[in-house]
Design a protein around this motif. Sequence first.
Motif: not given
Length: 65
Positions: A6-12, A38-41, A53-60, A64-65
Motif C-alpha cells: 500500500i503506497r501512501i503519499a503524505v503531503i505536509e 501540493g505542487s510537488r505532489f 493520500v494524507i494531506t494538510d489542507f492549508q498550505m502555500e 490540500g483540497m
Amino acid sequence: MNNQNIRIAVIEDDPQLRPVLARILVTGGYEAELFPSGSRFLDSGGPGSFDIVITDFQMEGASGM
C-alpha cells in the motif's frame, strides 16, 4: 493484507511533522512517500500513483483540497 504493498503519499508543509507521520506509517508496515507541498505532489504524478493520500489542507501554493 500486506501493508507494504500500500503506497501512501503524505503531503505536509511542516518539516517537523513530515518525518513523524512517515515514521508512524513505516512502523505500521506501509510504504510512505513525503511531499513538502501540493505542487510537488502533483509534479510527481499525483493521486493516481498512490493508494492513499494524507494531506494538510492549508498550505502555500496548491492546497490540500
